[in-house]
Enzyme design. Structure first.
Site, short mmCIF file in Angstrom:
data_model
loop_
_atom_site.label_atom_id
_atom_site.label_comp_id
_atom_site.label_asym_id
_atom_site.label_seq_id
_atom_site.Cartn_x
_atom_site.Cartn_y
_atom_site.Cartn_z
N THR A 195 0.86 -1.19 0.00
CA THR A 195 0.00 0.00 0.00
C THR A 195 0.89 1.23 0.00
OG1 THR A 195 -1.85 1.06 1.13
CG2 THR A 195 -0.10 0.20 2.49
N ALA B 196 -5.37 -5.55 6.35
CA ALA B 196 -6.58 -4.72 6.34
C ALA B 196 -7.49 -5.04 7.53
CB ALA B 196 -7.34 -4.91 5.02
#
Length: 269
Positions: A66, A114
């Protein structure tokens, strides 16, 4: 159970005599969150046989990436993130919301696992609200980040994967803290977290000034995320950008990185 059989995973039977398990169970039952713990003492060691053992028929790869960033300037804090979720080389989603809105004056970012980031920052939101009800005032950014660091430190070595930034505005002005799953807690004027962070840092270092105006700061954050998505295969999707002000956070924009690519290419011509 069906998925476990198809994948070929073989978990050990539950044994109450395992060293340390009784203490873990007692602590869990007495904790305020009542989390269900795994059926084994050390989940990290258990999963190594499936992720690192060459003789295993099952391979679980926890690769993820990310790009998230945040920086303080004279008018508050700019927070910018991408939206791609990956599982190894597979792009799982292009629409992940990596900025978690804790309350109107606090934002958290998501990097790492996540599920871990999402769960623990929502637990943090609950604790911040309880603090506000008990004390009749908003929690400070420093205290919120310390709460998060203390909570995840209790699970150090149990496989959490989390690198988050806590951004906000309190009596002291704009605040920015980095917290990870080991319980590390740092403060600075600028952070970038994730596989594309090195590319984002390059853009931020070349354009950052404390006296940036709001428009310049927004453009800098957006451009930094774009360049990270351009060079890092694990980052992409859209650029979500927030501005934390004295009156609270405001979502500024959501821009597709493909549109930004052509926009920036035109500037070179």
């Amino acid at each position: 159970m069906a998925l476990q059989q198809i994948a070929g995973l073989k978990f050990p039977a539950r044994n109450s005599d395992l060293v340390g398990e009784k203490d873990i169970v007692d602590d869990c039952l007495n904790a305020s969150f009542n989390l269900q713990i795994p059926r084994f003492c050390d989940p990290v060691e258990l999963l190594k046989q499936y992720s690192e053992n060459e003789d295993s028929d099952v391979k679980i790869r926890f690769d993820h990436g990310t790009t998230t960033l945040a920086f303080k300037f004279q008018h508050g804090v700019i927070v910018a993130v991408d939206s791609r979720a990956t599982a190894g080389q597979w792009i799982a989603s292009q629409t992940v919301k990596k900025v978690i809105e804790i309350n109107p004056y606090l934002l958290g970012t998501m990097a790492g696992g996540a599920a871990d980031c999402s769960f623990w920052e929502r637990v943090l939101a609950q604790q911040c609200r309880l603090y506000e009800l008990r004390n009749k005032e908003r929690i400070s950014v420093a205290a919120a980040s310390k709460l998060l660091a203390n909570m995840v430190y209790g699970y150090k070595g149990m496989g959490l994967s989390m690198g988050t930034m806590i951004c906000g505005w309190d009596k002291r002005g704009p605040g920015l803290y980095y917290v990870d799953s080991d319980g590390t807690r740092l403060t600075n004027y600028m952070f970038s977290v994730g596989s594309g962070s090195t590319y984002a840092y390059g853009v931020l270092d070349s354009g950052y000034r404390w006296d940036l105006n709001v428009d310049e700061a927004i453009k800098l954050g957006r451009r930094a995320i774009y360049h990270a998505t351009h060079r890092d295969a694990y980052s992409g999707g859209v650029v979500n950008l927030y501005h934390m002000k004295e009156t609270g956070w405001v979502k500024i924009s959501q821009d597709d990185v493909l549109d930004l690519h052509y926009e920036y290419q035109k500037e070179k011509q």
